[in-house]
Write a protein that holds these residues in place. Structure first.
Motif, short mmCIF file in Angstrom:
data_model
loop_
_atom_site.label_atom_id
_atom_site.label_comp_id
_atom_site.label_asym_id
_atom_site.label_seq_id
_atom_site.Cartn_x
_atom_site.Cartn_y
_atom_site.Cartn_z
N UNK A 43 37.88 40.03 25.58
CA UNK A 43 39.21 39.71 26.32
C UNK A 43 40.23 40.04 25.43
N UNK A 44 40.16 40.18 23.97
CA UNK A 44 41.20 40.71 23.01
C UNK A 44 41.67 42.39 23.56
N UNK A 45 40.46 43.05 24.02
CA UNK A 45 40.65 44.33 24.15
C UNK A 45 41.67 44.56 25.66
N UNK A 46 41.25 43.58 26.45
CA UNK A 46 42.26 43.45 27.62
C UNK A 46 43.71 43.09 27.48
N UNK A 47 43.76 41.94 26.50
CA UNK A 47 45.13 41.53 26.02
C UNK A 47 45.73 42.61 25.46
N UNK A 48 45.27 43.62 24.84
CA UNK A 48 46.03 44.63 24.12
C UNK A 48 46.22 45.84 25.09
N UNK A 49 45.35 45.89 26.03
CA UNK A 49 45.34 47.03 26.97
C UNK A 49 46.71 47.05 28.05
N UNK A 50 46.72 45.49 28.27
CA UNK A 50 47.85 45.18 29.36
C UNK A 50 49.02 44.77 28.42
N UNK A 51 49.13 44.74 27.06
CA UNK A 51 50.20 44.47 26.44
C UNK A 51 50.43 42.95 26.53
N UNK A 52 49.44 42.21 26.85
CA UNK A 52 49.81 40.66 27.06
C UNK A 52 50.43 40.36 28.30
N UNK A 53 50.55 41.46 29.23
CA UNK A 53 51.19 41.16 30.68
C UNK A 53 50.22 40.70 31.74
N UNK A 54 50.08 39.46 31.83
CA UNK A 54 48.99 38.98 32.84
C UNK A 54 49.50 39.18 34.10
N UNK A 55 50.50 39.30 34.36
CA UNK A 55 50.95 39.77 35.82
C UNK A 55 50.49 41.35 36.10
N UNK A 56 50.89 42.14 35.25
CA UNK A 56 50.42 43.58 35.47
C UNK A 56 48.86 43.65 35.42
N UNK A 57 48.05 42.77 34.80
CA UNK A 57 46.61 42.91 34.87
C UNK A 57 46.20 42.15 36.22
N UNK A 58 46.75 41.18 36.48
CA UNK A 58 46.37 40.68 37.99
C UNK A 58 46.58 41.54 38.87
N UNK A 59 47.88 42.31 38.81
CA UNK A 59 48.22 43.20 40.12
C UNK A 59 47.18 44.59 40.00
N UNK A 60 47.08 45.01 38.81
CA UNK A 60 46.13 45.98 38.74
C UNK A 60 44.65 45.86 39.41
N UNK A 61 43.99 44.78 39.30
CA UNK A 61 42.72 44.49 39.65
C UNK A 61 42.85 43.60 41.01
N UNK A 62 44.07 43.40 41.60
CA UNK A 62 43.99 42.85 42.73
C UNK A 62 43.37 41.37 42.86
N UNK A 63 43.89 40.50 41.90
CA UNK A 63 43.04 39.31 41.73
C UNK A 63 43.55 38.24 42.53
N UNK A 64 44.84 38.50 43.11
CA UNK A 64 45.40 37.46 44.04
C UNK A 64 45.25 36.17 43.72
N UNK A 65 44.77 35.19 44.54
CA UNK A 65 44.34 33.84 44.68
C UNK A 65 43.27 33.75 43.23
N UNK A 66 42.68 34.60 43.02
CA UNK A 66 41.67 34.47 41.73
C UNK A 66 41.92 34.64 40.48
#
Length: 172
Positions: free
Chosen positions: A95-118
């Motif tokens: 999860x640290x890799x993911x944090x750094x890949x998305x520079x801590x931007x949880x919204x960008x992460x959610x949008x990139x993977x289409x997480x929507x309600x999940x």
């Protein structure tokens, strides 16, 4: 006094190299117990902050180890454990890799993977580390710490895994 936690790498190449180096020769319930106890002892020596330590198998999410380092954890710690586990299992990286890949931007992460309600099922904050075994493809288990800063959660797990792997190499 306890040795401080090493500084976590922040560039993706270094994180990948570190995480890829964490390969166990085998991983049983006894190994999970040893890793979990090592983490709990290390956290108790390191800080008065209460944390949750969790280790579960990847294929069934069977719980192998779950403990608090000190009194004072709250149910939200277990929610973070679940979210970190889900992220490691879905993307096969820490999860640290993911944090750094998305520079801590949880919204960008959610949008990139289409997480929507999940979106609440996952997180990009450090502390979830995949357990890999030599000769086995994929993630075998997930080791998680929740309660410190994300970089500290990650590195305390990494350091404990390194120590366990080193001990296993000496005894095998």
């Amino acid at each position: 006094m306890a040795k401080p936690i090493r500084e976590a790498p922040r560039d993706l190449e270094s994180i990948t190299a570190l995480d890829s180096s964490l390969v166990f020769p085998s991983f049983t319930a006894d190994d999970a117990w040893d890793l979990g106890c090592l983490l709990r002892d290390r956290l108790r020596d390191l800080t008065s902050t209460p944390t949750v330590i969790n280790i579960s198998l990847a294929n069934s999410q069977q719980l192998l180890f779950h403990a608090c380092s000190r009194p004072g954890t709250v149910p939200d710690n277990d929610h973070w454990v679940s979210r970190k586990r889900n992220s490691v299992l879905r993307w096969g990286c820490s999860s640290w890799y993911l944090q750094n890949k998305f520079l801590g931007d949880a919204m960008k992460f959610a949008e990139r993977f289409g997480l929507g309600e999940r979106v609440g099922d996952y997180t990009i904050y450090g502390g979830g580390v995949p357990v890999r075994v030599k000769g086995v493809e994929g993630v075998v288990a997930v080791a998680i710490v929740s309660g410190l800063k994300p970089d500290e959660d990650h590195m305390v797990v990494v350091e404990a895994m390194e120590e366990c792997i080193q001990k296993m190499g000496k005894s095998g």
